[in-house]
Scaffold this motif. Structure first.
Motif, PDB file in Angstrom:
ATOM      1  N   ILE A   3      -2.359 -40.847  17.481  1.00  0.00           N
ATOM      2  CA  ILE A   3      -1.868 -41.643  18.592  1.00  0.00           C
ATOM      3  C   ILE A   3      -1.167 -42.867  18.009  1.00  0.00           C
ATOM      4  O   ILE A   3      -1.763 -43.603  17.217  1.00  0.00           O
ATOM      5  CB  ILE A   3      -3.026 -42.092  19.496  1.00  0.00           C
ATOM      6  N   PRO A   4       0.082 -43.107  18.396  1.00  0.00           N
ATOM      7  CA  PRO A   4       0.766 -44.315  17.924  1.00  0.00           C
ATOM      8  C   PRO A   4       0.104 -45.567  18.503  1.00  0.00           C
ATOM      9  O   PRO A   4      -0.150 -45.643  19.707  1.00  0.00           O
ATOM     10  CB  PRO A   4       2.188 -44.162  18.456  1.00  0.00           C
ATOM     11  N   VAL A   5      -0.190 -46.530  17.642  1.00  0.00           N
ATOM     12  CA  VAL A   5      -0.770 -47.807  18.060  1.00  0.00           C
ATOM     13  C   VAL A   5      -0.007 -48.934  17.382  1.00  0.00           C
ATOM     14  O   VAL A   5       0.644 -48.740  16.359  1.00  0.00           O
ATOM     15  CB  VAL A   5      -2.277 -47.924  17.714  1.00  0.00           C
ATOM     16  N   ILE A   6      -0.097 -50.114  17.966  1.00  0.00           N
ATOM     17  CA  ILE A   6       0.470 -51.323  17.357  1.00  0.00           C
ATOM     18  C   ILE A   6      -0.690 -52.264  17.067  1.00  0.00           C
ATOM     19  O   ILE A   6      -1.422 -52.664  17.981  1.00  0.00           O
ATOM     20  CB  ILE A   6       1.505 -52.002  18.271  1.00  0.00           C
ATOM     21  N   PHE A   7      -0.866 -52.605  15.804  1.00  0.00           N
ATOM     22  CA  PHE A   7      -1.936 -53.503  15.385  1.00  0.00           C
ATOM     23  C   PHE A   7      -1.561 -54.953  15.679  1.00  0.00           C
ATOM     24  O   PHE A   7      -0.400 -55.263  15.957  1.00  0.00           O
ATOM     25  CB  PHE A   7      -2.228 -53.326  13.893  1.00  0.00           C
ATOM     26  N   ASN A   8      -2.528 -55.843  15.605  1.00  0.00           N
ATOM     27  CA  ASN A   8      -2.314 -57.264  15.888  1.00  0.00           C
ATOM     28  C   ASN A   8      -1.219 -57.885  15.028  1.00  0.00           C
ATOM     29  O   ASN A   8      -0.541 -58.816  15.461  1.00  0.00           O
ATOM     30  CB  ASN A   8      -3.615 -58.047  15.705  1.00  0.00           C
ATOM     31  N   ASN A   9      -1.035 -57.367  13.809  1.00  0.00           N
ATOM     32  CA  ASN A   9      -0.029 -57.927  12.912  1.00  0.00           C
ATOM     33  C   ASN A   9       1.357 -57.325  13.139  1.00  0.00           C
ATOM     34  O   ASN A   9       2.281 -57.602  12.393  1.00  0.00           O
ATOM     35  CB  ASN A   9      -0.452 -57.740  11.451  1.00  0.00           C
ATOM     36  N   GLY A  10       1.502 -56.450  14.161  1.00  0.00           N
ATOM     37  CA  GLY A  10       2.787 -55.846  14.477  1.00  0.00           C
ATOM     38  C   GLY A  10       3.031 -54.501  13.820  1.00  0.00           C
ATOM     39  O   GLY A  10       4.016 -53.835  14.125  1.00  0.00           O
ATOM     40  N   GLU A  11       2.148 -54.095  12.928  1.00  0.00           N
ATOM     41  CA  GLU A  11       2.306 -52.819  12.240  1.00  0.00           C
ATOM     42  C   GLU A  11       2.059 -51.664  13.206  1.00  0.00           C
ATOM     43  O   GLU A  11       1.105 -51.670  13.975  1.00  0.00           O
ATOM     44  CB  GLU A  11       1.310 -52.742  11.080  1.00  0.00           C
ATOM     45  N   GLU A  12       2.928 -50.680  13.167  1.00  0.00           N
ATOM     46  CA  GLU A  12       2.781 -49.498  14.009  1.00  0.00           C
ATOM     47  C   GLU A  12       2.352 -48.326  13.142  1.00  0.00           C
ATOM     48  O   GLU A  12       2.955 -48.053  12.112  1.00  0.00           O
ATOM     49  CB  GLU A  12       4.110 -49.176  14.692  1.00  0.00           C
ATOM     50  N   LYS A  13       1.268 -47.655  13.565  1.00  0.00           N
ATOM     51  CA  LYS A  13       0.729 -46.515  12.818  1.00  0.00           C
ATOM     52  C   LYS A  13       0.222 -45.466  13.785  1.00  0.00           C
ATOM     53  O   LYS A  13      -0.078 -45.774  14.935  1.00  0.00           O
ATOM     54  CB  LYS A  13      -0.455 -46.945  11.945  1.00  0.00           C
ATOM     55  N   PRO A  16      -6.086 -41.322  14.372  1.00  0.00           N
ATOM     56  CA  PRO A  16      -6.766 -40.212  15.047  1.00  0.00           C
ATOM     57  C   PRO A  16      -7.278 -40.667  16.417  1.00  0.00           C
ATOM     58  O   PRO A  16      -7.671 -41.824  16.597  1.00  0.00           O
ATOM     59  CB  PRO A  16      -7.935 -39.878  14.123  1.00  0.00           C
ATOM     60  N   SER A  17      -7.297 -39.764  17.371  1.00  0.00           N
ATOM     61  CA  SER A  17      -7.686 -40.118  18.742  1.00  0.00           C
ATOM     62  C   SER A  17      -9.099 -40.686  18.830  1.00  0.00           C
ATOM     63  O   SER A  17      -9.367 -41.555  19.657  1.00  0.00           O
ATOM     64  CB  SER A  17      -7.537 -38.910  19.659  1.00  0.00           C
ATOM     65  N   TYR A  18     -10.009 -40.222  17.966  1.00  0.00           N
ATOM     66  CA  TYR A  18     -11.388 -40.723  18.049  1.00  0.00           C
ATOM     67  C   TYR A  18     -11.499 -42.198  17.669  1.00  0.00           C
ATOM     68  O   TYR A  18     -12.498 -42.844  17.976  1.00  0.00           O
ATOM     69  CB  TYR A  18     -12.344 -39.882  17.190  1.00  0.00           C
ATOM     70  N   MET A  19     -10.495 -42.757  17.038  1.00  0.00           N
ATOM     71  CA  MET A  19     -10.532 -44.167  16.634  1.00  0.00           C
ATOM     72  C   MET A  19     -10.068 -45.104  17.737  1.00  0.00           C
ATOM     73  O   MET A  19     -10.314 -46.310  17.666  1.00  0.00           O
ATOM     74  CB  MET A  19      -9.653 -44.390  15.397  1.00  0.00           C
ATOM     75  N   LEU A  20      -9.400 -44.581  18.766  1.00  0.00           N
ATOM     76  CA  LEU A  20      -8.775 -45.437  19.768  1.00  0.00           C
ATOM     77  C   LEU A  20      -9.770 -46.353  20.472  1.00  0.00           C
ATOM     78  O   LEU A  20      -9.540 -47.557  20.558  1.00  0.00           O
ATOM     79  CB  LEU A  20      -8.014 -44.587  20.789  1.00  0.00           C
ATOM     80  N   ASP A  21     -10.886 -45.824  20.964  1.00  0.00           N
ATOM     81  CA  ASP A  21     -11.880 -46.665  21.650  1.00  0.00           C
ATOM     82  C   ASP A  21     -12.398 -47.771  20.733  1.00  0.00           C
ATOM     83  O   ASP A  21     -12.561 -48.914  21.148  1.00  0.00           O
ATOM     84  CB  ASP A  21     -13.061 -45.830  22.142  1.00  0.00           C
ATOM     85  N   TYR A  22     -12.660 -47.419  19.490  1.00  0.00           N
ATOM     86  CA  TYR A  22     -13.144 -48.408  18.515  1.00  0.00           C
ATOM     87  C   TYR A  22     -12.116 -49.530  18.328  1.00  0.00           C
ATOM     88  O   TYR A  22     -12.463 -50.714  18.372  1.00  0.00           O
ATOM     89  CB  TYR A  22     -13.429 -47.723  17.185  1.00  0.00           C
ATOM     90  N   LEU A  23     -10.853 -49.168  18.135  1.00  0.00           N
ATOM     91  CA  LEU A  23      -9.808 -50.166  17.898  1.00  0.00           C
ATOM     92  C   LEU A  23      -9.611 -51.072  19.106  1.00  0.00           C
ATOM     93  O   LEU A  23      -9.394 -52.280  18.953  1.00  0.00           O
ATOM     94  CB  LEU A  23      -8.503 -49.474  17.522  1.00  0.00           C
ATOM     95  N   ILE A  24      -9.714 -50.501  20.304  1.00  0.00           N
ATOM     96  CA  ILE A  24      -9.592 -51.309  21.520  1.00  0.00           C
ATOM     97  C   ILE A  24     -10.781 -52.252  21.640  1.00  0.00           C
ATOM     98  O   ILE A  24     -10.612 -53.454  21.861  1.00  0.00           O
ATOM     99  CB  ILE A  24      -9.495 -50.404  22.768  1.00  0.00           C
ATOM    100  N   ARG A  25     -11.971 -51.734  21.486  1.00  0.00           N
ATOM    101  CA  ARG A  25     -13.192 -52.536  21.628  1.00  0.00           C
ATOM    102  C   ARG A  25     -13.255 -53.671  20.614  1.00  0.00           C
ATOM    103  O   ARG A  25     -13.701 -54.779  20.928  1.00  0.00           O
ATOM    104  CB  ARG A  25     -14.419 -51.628  21.508  1.00  0.00           C
ATOM    105  N   GLU A  26     -12.805 -53.403  19.390  1.00  0.00           N
ATOM    106  CA  GLU A  26     -12.844 -54.419  18.336  1.00  0.00           C
ATOM    107  C   GLU A  26     -11.614 -55.331  18.344  1.00  0.00           C
ATOM    108  O   GLU A  26     -11.461 -56.169  17.453  1.00  0.00           O
ATOM    109  CB  GLU A  26     -12.974 -53.740  16.971  1.00  0.00           C
ATOM    110  N   LYS A  27     -10.732 -55.133  19.331  1.00  0.00           N
ATOM    111  CA  LYS A  27      -9.525 -55.964  19.503  1.00  0.00           C
ATOM    112  C   LYS A  27      -8.642 -55.954  18.255  1.00  0.00           C
ATOM    113  O   LYS A  27      -8.111 -56.973  17.835  1.00  0.00           O
ATOM    114  CB  LYS A  27      -9.912 -57.380  19.895  1.00  0.00           C
ATOM    115  N   LYS A  28      -8.483 -54.771  17.664  1.00  0.00           N
ATOM    116  CA  LYS A  28      -7.662 -54.626  16.471  1.00  0.00           C
ATOM    117  C   LYS A  28      -6.240 -54.184  16.789  1.00  0.00           C
ATOM    118  O   LYS A  28      -5.373 -54.246  15.929  1.00  0.00           O
ATOM    119  CB  LYS A  28      -8.318 -53.636  15.508  1.00  0.00           C
ATOM    120  N   ILE A  29      -5.991 -53.725  18.029  1.00  0.00           N
ATOM    121  CA  ILE A  29      -4.655 -53.291  18.422  1.00  0.00           C
ATOM    122  C   ILE A  29      -4.217 -54.018  19.676  1.00  0.00           C
ATOM    123  O   ILE A  29      -5.043 -54.503  20.453  1.00  0.00           O
ATOM    124  CB  ILE A  29      -4.573 -51.761  18.641  1.00  0.00           C
ATOM    125  N   VAL A  30      -2.894 -54.100  19.872  1.00  0.00           N
ATOM    126  CA  VAL A  30      -2.348 -54.730  21.065  1.00  0.00           C
ATOM    127  C   VAL A  30      -1.769 -53.704  22.026  1.00  0.00           C
ATOM    128  O   VAL A  30      -1.573 -54.003  23.204  1.00  0.00           O
ATOM    129  CB  VAL A  30      -1.291 -55.800  20.721  1.00  0.00           C
TER     130      VAL A  30
END
Length: 70
Positions: A3-13, A16-30
């Motif tokens: 899944i394409p995501v944009i991190f807090n520093n602007g990096e786009e990567k 894996p889909s299972y990481m999405l909830d974790y990244l949202i909860r930990e406020k690592k992506i925008v």
């Protein structure tokens, strides 16, 4: 394919889909990309999926994320 995501520093990567909830909860992506377009965290509605807890009390997605980092 992830899944394409944009991190807090602007990096786009792709992540894996299972990481999405974790990244949202930990406020690592925008933002992340859905089939309907980009979803901005804190602005657009996000469905909260309930995931089972592991024996230690962590969410399953957290366990998988930490395991893959090792």
């Amino acid at each position: 394919m992830g899944i394409p995501v944009i991190f807090n520093n602007g990096e786009e990567k792709n992540v894996p889909s299972y990481m999405l909830d974790y990244l949202i909860r930990e406020k690592k992506i925008v933002a992340f990309l859905r089939s309907s377009g980009w979803v901005q965290i804190g602005r657009d509605p996000i469905r909260k999926a309930q995931q089972p807890l592991t024996r230690s009390g962590e969410r399953w997605s957290d366990f998988l994320f930490k395991r893959n980092q090792a």
